[in-house]
Design an enzyme around this catalytic site. Structure first.
Site, mmCIF file in Angstrom:
data_model
loop_
_atom_site.group_PDB
_atom_site.id
_atom_site.type_symbol
_atom_site.label_atom_id
_atom_site.label_comp_id
_atom_site.label_asym_id
_atom_site.label_seq_id
_atom_site.Cartn_x
_atom_site.Cartn_y
_atom_site.Cartn_z
ATOM 1 N N ASP A 70 9.607 1.324 11.153
ATOM 2 C CA ASP A 70 8.650 0.342 11.664
ATOM 3 C C ASP A 70 8.557 0.417 13.183
ATOM 4 O O ASP A 70 7.462 0.334 13.758
ATOM 5 C CB ASP A 70 9.063 -1.075 11.265
ATOM 6 C CG ASP A 70 8.853 -1.366 9.797
ATOM 7 O OD1 ASP A 70 7.943 -0.762 9.194
ATOM 8 O OD2 ASP A 70 9.592 -2.190 9.238
ATOM 9 N N LYS A 123 15.641 -5.329 3.534
ATOM 10 C CA LYS A 123 15.889 -4.497 4.716
ATOM 11 C C LYS A 123 17.275 -4.751 5.308
ATOM 12 O O LYS A 123 17.858 -3.851 5.919
ATOM 13 C CB LYS A 123 14.809 -4.734 5.775
ATOM 14 C CG LYS A 123 13.425 -4.235 5.382
ATOM 15 C CD LYS A 123 12.423 -4.471 6.504
ATOM 16 C CE LYS A 123 11.026 -4.005 6.117
ATOM 17 N NZ LYS A 123 10.044 -4.178 7.213
ATOM 18 N N LEU A 140 0.824 -1.210 0.000
ATOM 19 C CA LEU A 140 0.000 0.000 0.000
ATOM 20 C C LEU A 140 0.857 1.258 0.000
ATOM 21 O O LEU A 140 0.324 2.365 -0.022
ATOM 22 C CB LEU A 140 -0.903 0.026 1.240
ATOM 23 C CG LEU A 140 -2.178 -0.807 1.222
ATOM 24 C CD1 LEU A 140 -2.937 -0.598 2.524
ATOM 25 C CD2 LEU A 140 -3.060 -0.447 0.044
#
Length: 275
Positions: free
Chosen positions: A105, A68, A18
């Site tokens: 995050d 990541k 998204l």
């Protein structure tokens, strides 16, 4: 107003991301004409070559796993937050070519919890022990004053969680998945498992549940989240996390603060409803 720049989310696969919806909504709300946010499927092997193509028009990148960790050697600097979990989900690119990595995050999780009135808990439980669980531990290190019980499905995962607990200075107790129903009685439960894994636990939701943070957002609600909400418990969703971490990304990449949280959330909700 900052000059038009480019940003993107990288990963493999990223079909359900998204991120473009959220970032583009922010650009529109902030009046950043000409700013673009796209997505590229890039694996670990192709990542260095992709970085070589980035010119001064690039403002930043969002990264999914396993990029990541793969991105870290390609950066000029990494924040303490990202280094603590060896995971960078945000790269800020400056016109002079400098590449800085951060992890939004972790503060995104904390912000999502605080938005729901959860500033501190005495103890907590984590369901699952994957990459997201390490970020959850790092977030809990900021708000949990006591023990965190982590329910795992393998000894290898247990060992990994012990390593993260020591590194993050969090008091962790490892428990088996067979005892996962006991986790639902904690003041805060963080579910980091893939879709469907916690469905069987819904039958064990207590009559007066406290708070559940389920990091999934599609499909939503999960069976566990639906039962939790039906029993009157507080539920924080993966969309809450996604929006809050994206807010921090937008602020870093554009230099504009605050990012439009409400507009970004509404855009995400519309996108999910259309699926």
């Amino acid at each position: 107003m900052p000059a038009a720049r480019r940003a993107a989310v990288l990963g493999s696969p990223i079909a359900h991301s998204l991120s473009p919806v959220l970032h583009r909504a922010a650009y529109a709300e902030l009046g950043l004409e000409g700013w673009t946010y796209d997505r590229f499927e890039v694996d670990e092997k192709a990542l260095p070559g992709f970085f070589d193509t980035l010119g001064p028009q690039w403002a930043g990148l969002s990264l999914t796993m396993p990029l990541k960790r793969a991105v870290i050697p390609l950066l000029d600097a990494v924040s303490e937050t990202a280094a603590s979990v060896e995971a960078v989900n945000t790269v800020v690119l400056t016109p002079d070519g400098r590449r800085t990595g951060d992890n939004t995050d972790i503060p995104g999780m904390v912000a999502a919890l605080r938005e729901h009135g959860i500033d501190e808990v005495e103890h907590a439980a984590v369901l699952g022990a994957g990459a997201t669980a390490s970020s959850a531990l790092a977030a809990l290190a900021r708000i949990c004053s006591g023990e965190v019980t982590v329910h795992v499905r393998s000894e290898a995962r247990a060992a990994e969680m012990r390593r993260w607990a020591e590194r993050l200075d969090v008091t962790v107790r490892i428990a088996g998945w067979d005892d996962a129903e006991q986790a639902l009685r904690a003041p805060l439960v963080v579910s980091t498992t893939p879709a469907g894994v916690t469905d069987v636990l819904a039958r064990a939701v207590p009559e007066r549940p406290t708070a559940l943070f389920d990091v999934l957002y599609d499909p939503w609600p999960t069976v566990l989240a639906a039962r939790w909400s039906a029993y009157g418990g507080a539920v924080i969703s993966g969309l809450d996390l996604l929006v809050h971490q994206a807010v921090l990304q937008v602020e870093q990449m554009t230099g504009r603060s605050p990012a439009p949280l409400d507009a970004m959330r509404k855009a995400g909700e519309r996108a999910l409803a259309a699926r």
